[in-house]
Scaffold this motif. Structure first.
Motif, PDB file in Angstrom:
ATOM      1  N   LYS B 296       0.829  -1.206   0.000  1.00 42.34           N
ATOM      2  CA  LYS B 296       0.000   0.000   0.000  1.00 42.34           C
ATOM      3  C   LYS B 296       0.868   1.262   0.000  1.00 42.34           C
ATOM      4  CE  LYS B 296      -4.124  -1.860   2.189  1.00 42.34           C
ATOM      5  NZ  LYS B 296      -4.637  -2.206   3.529  1.00 42.34           N
ATOM      6  N   HIS B 297       1.994   1.201   0.706  1.00 38.21           N
ATOM      7  CA  HIS B 297       2.902   2.348   0.729  1.00 38.21           C
ATOM      8  C   HIS B 297       3.376   2.662  -0.688  1.00 38.21           C
ATOM      9  CE1 HIS B 297       6.454   4.809   1.877  1.00 38.21           C
ATOM     10  NE2 HIS B 297       7.080   4.120   0.937  1.00 38.21           N
ATOM     11  N   ASP B 299       1.944   1.907  -3.622  1.00 35.84           N
ATOM     12  CA  ASP B 299       0.964   2.501  -4.548  1.00 35.84           C
ATOM     13  C   ASP B 299       0.282   3.737  -3.936  1.00 35.84           C
ATOM     14  OD1 ASP B 299      -1.132   1.627  -2.977  1.00 35.84           O
ATOM     15  OD2 ASP B 299      -1.355  -0.255  -4.063  1.00 35.84           O
ATOM     16  N   SER B 301      -1.450   4.197  -1.240  1.00 35.45           N
ATOM     17  CA  SER B 301      -2.748   4.134  -0.583  1.00 35.45           C
ATOM     18  C   SER B 301      -2.659   3.875   0.916  1.00 35.45           C
ATOM     19  CB  SER B 301      -3.605   3.053  -1.253  1.00 35.45           C
ATOM     20  OG  SER B 301      -3.017   1.776  -1.009  1.00 35.45           O
ATOM     21  N   GLU B 303      -2.622   4.551   4.622  1.00 35.22           N
ATOM     22  CA  GLU B 303      -3.144   5.680   5.389  1.00 35.22           C
ATOM     23  C   GLU B 303      -2.243   5.997   6.566  1.00 35.22           C
ATOM     24  OE1 GLU B 303      -7.622   5.533   5.989  1.00 35.22           O
ATOM     25  OE2 GLU B 303      -7.127   3.458   5.534  1.00 35.22           O
TER      26      GLU B 303
END
Lengths: 313, 370
Positions: B296-297, B299, B301, B303
């Motif tokens: 996620k980091h 791309d 996304s 949080e």
């Protein structure tokens, strides 16, 4: 309250007292011998750890519990002798030396484990052996007594025999006399031609041997693997038992049993409706109480002696 | 003069050798080029407040780091800061000055991570096992729903004790061995009790605390006592002490539930007689959670600035389902699968020990006391 009596008089409980006491008693015997020779070995905790790891490693290599046990005891002796070398030859302080042994063992045992297995927590990846439990022929068939006395680990029986051996050695043999005289006053001992250094080496070696048995019991009897810092203070409790027992074999054996009893009792109480914090302090409270009683009896004795001296004058 | 030269040379050589040896378990520091194209050359450092080899969350976090290295070609390094907390601050200082894209740490360093993330707003931090609720804009914190996990363990225990499995007895009595009477352990206990009660509302739970995490003989002693009192399956949440319970299960011929890592597989090769007694293990999957966070980091996304509670829905916790687990009957396993589904969907809410007072905890324990 009825529950508590039920717990204490259950054969399982008495059996577990013996099991819990075994490593404490062995280390305490080591403490007696070294203390009587005037070299207080506070490295027992560390020696137990090193013996525990050595036993596991060697028994896994050789697939023999007895060679493992032998190696564990040798490791105990070796470390005690190394401590002896620094104290007796290099004239370092015995307390500092003991602390060094404990620190070394805490890290060194894990390092050894890491080098040999790549693990740092437990030796679960080593297929080590366990010293067998012994069922004593005839006795095991006697009700109650058989359940309590028979079926213990071989090392437990070694511990019981060691109590007798240490008692006889200290009180009935020339070696025992030498050890005691060196501990009482080594100048006097020296003046009658006793080799103080040699006697102290032997005493430290013996203390390492007993602590080695204690360590082997932890990793090859109690449980079947080594885990970091698994001696968990037993070496220190042994020193307390020796102090409380006044340095004599019978007194120390009894105090070791009291500590074992307190520990096993605390374990059993977990099943009852008592806060766990209270339970975990029981063994410690017993230790402090015991040391207080010891100190009080000692000071009253000293007072009596002094009073007598005054009267005589 | 010759001697001086020789000594100087010796010194030089030793400096070269010594400095050459300082890299810790991994590649050398990331190069400056990492700053220009961070996406292509991800770098991550893992600061462990302890040492590896715990067969538990530190090892799992290290495994996560290795997975990140493999999957994303990242430059990684792990630092074992040891349990000596005076060594943590200097290691944190080194890490924030070292151009790492992500600094991982967690557990006991949660507060330090939070403080550092406020002081170094440009540095990204990820807490792999948080125990506090403060949030910083550049800190991503993961907390595991241990209670959901142990709810499943409790359900397994209740199903086993009621079943007609070989080593199960008549009593509806199960055991729990905790390391200490602290919220982190009691969170497991509450989930365990609720899970067991979900299967059988009248179930009794025998609870023991060892008061120590490094004393396997004591764990074994407590385990033997539990099994002697009619417990036929017990759950260990006590680190090294808990391993003693597994030994007790083998010796007393009863069942146990492992924790942190798949403890049945852990002993499979060296002690094959023990593994069948360990029906399952309750595992926090820190490695997968870390990998997920890095994905996620990358791309964009992830949080940051949020404390996330990860549980069954995220695949961050779960039971070990190995061959030993298959000793449970098919219908029982189906019940567990169903419970997993319900927990993931949030249809079952599990209580937590965090925020409970000692008295409230006592009420819960007393209610299930045998």
């Amino acid at each position: 309250m009825g529950n508590i009596w039920e717990i204490i008089f259950a054969t399982d409980f008495i059996f577990s007292v013996v099991r819990v006491t075994t490593p404490i008693l062995l280390a305490a015997l080591g403490a007696i011998v070294s203390d009587r020779a005037g070299v207080v070995n506070i490295g027992l905790e560390g020696i137990m750890l090193m013996a525990a790891i050595t036993g596991v490693v060697i028994s896994a290599q050789t697939q023999s519990a007895f060679i493992g046990l032998f190696a564990a005891v040798c490791a105990g002796i070796l470390i005690a002798l190394i401590l002896g070398y620094f104290v007796l030859e290099m004239k370092s302080n015995i307390i500092l030396g003991g602390i060094a042994v404990n620190l070394f063992a805490s890290g060194g045992s894990v390092f050894l484990l890491y080098v040999l297995t790549g693990e740092k927590g437990t030796s679960s990846s080593l297929a080590s052996k366990v010293v067998p439990n012994i069922n004593i022929p005839i006795i095991k068939d006697i009700p109650i007594i058989g359940e309590i006395i028979s079926g213990h680990n071989l090392i437990t029986y070694i511990a019981i025999l060691s109590v007798v051996a240490v008692y006889l050695m200290l009180n009935k043999t020339p070696m025992g006399t030498k050890i005691r005289s060196v501990g009482e006053n080594y100048h006097a001992a020296e003046s009658v031609g006793i080799n103080v250094k040699k006697v102290r080496y032997i005493a430290l070696g013996l203390s390492g041997m007993f602590a080695g048995f204690g360590g082997a019991f932890l990793s090859m009897g109690y449980v079947s693997w080594f885990s970091r810092d698994m001696s968990a203070g037993r070496g220190w409790i042994a020193l307390a038992a020796e102090a409380m027992g006044g340095g004599n074999t019978i007194g120390t054996t009894i105090t070791a049993l009291i500590f074992g009893f307190a520990q096993a009792f605390a374990n059993s109480l977990q099943g009852l409706n008592i806060p766990s914090e209270l339970i975990t302090i029981i063994p410690n409270v017993v230790t402090v109480l015991g040391l207080c009683i010891f100190a009080i009896t000692k000071t009253t004795k000293v007072r009596k002696v002094k009073a007598n001296e005054k009267n005589n004058n | 003069m010759k001697k001086v030269k020789f000594l100087a040379l010796l010194l030089l050589v030793s400096i070269i050798i010594l400095t050459g040896c300082t890299s810790i378990n991994g590649d050398s520091k990331p190069t400056q080029t990492g700053d220009e194209t961070p996406e292509e050359n991800l770098s991550a450092i893992l600061l462990i407040p302890g040492v590896l080899g715990d067969k538990s969350f530190f090892d799992s976090a290290y495994n996560g780091l290795k997975m990140i290295e493999e999957q994303y070609g990242a430059t990684v390094r792990v630092v074992e800061m040891t349990g000596d907390f005076t060594k943590w601050e200097p290691n944190f200082m080194d890490a924030v000055e070292g151009d790492w894209d992500i600094i991982f740490s967690g557990s006991d360093t949660s507060e330090m991570l939070y403080n550092y993330s406020l002081r170094y707003p440009d540095q990204k931090f990820i807490n792999f096992d948080s125990n506090m609720s403060d949030a910083a804009p550049n800190l991503y914190s993961m907390e595991y729903k241990a209670n959901e996990l142990s709810f499943l363990a409790g359900a397994v225990a209740a199903l086993v004790t009621e079943s007609d499995m070989e080593l199960a007895n008549e009593d509806a009595l199960i055991g729990f061995l905790g390391g200490m009477d602290i919220p982190g352990i009691n969170d497991f206990l509450i989930g365990y009790i609720e899970g067991a009660q979900y299967i059988n509302p009248d179930i009794k739970v025998m609870v023991s605390y060892a008061g120590v995490f490094t004393d396997p003989p004591k764990g074994k002693e407590l385990g033997i006592l539990q099994y002697n009192s009619g417990v036929d399956i017990s759950f260990n949440v006590a680190g090294g002490t808990g391993l003693g319970l597994l030994d007790a299960a083998k010796e007393q011929n009863k069942y146990a539930i492992g924790v942190d890592s798949d403890q049945a597989v852990m002993f499979e090769e060296t002690d094959p007689d023990k593994s069948p007694h360990i029906l399952t293990s309750a595992i926090k999957k820190i490695d997968y959670a870390m990998l997920d966070a890095v994905e996620k980091h990358l791309d964009g996304s992830l949080e940051y600035g949020v404390n996330v509670k990860v549980g069954l829905a995220e695949g961050a916790v779960g039971l070990a389902k190995n061959v030993y687990y298959e000793q449970l009957s098919e219908s029982d396993r189906a019940i567990i699968d169903e419970l997993e589904d319900k927990l993931a969907k949030g249809e079952i809410k599990v209580g937590t020990a965090y925020g409970l007072t000692a008295e409230e905890m006592n009420v819960i324990r007393d209610a299930v006391k045998p």
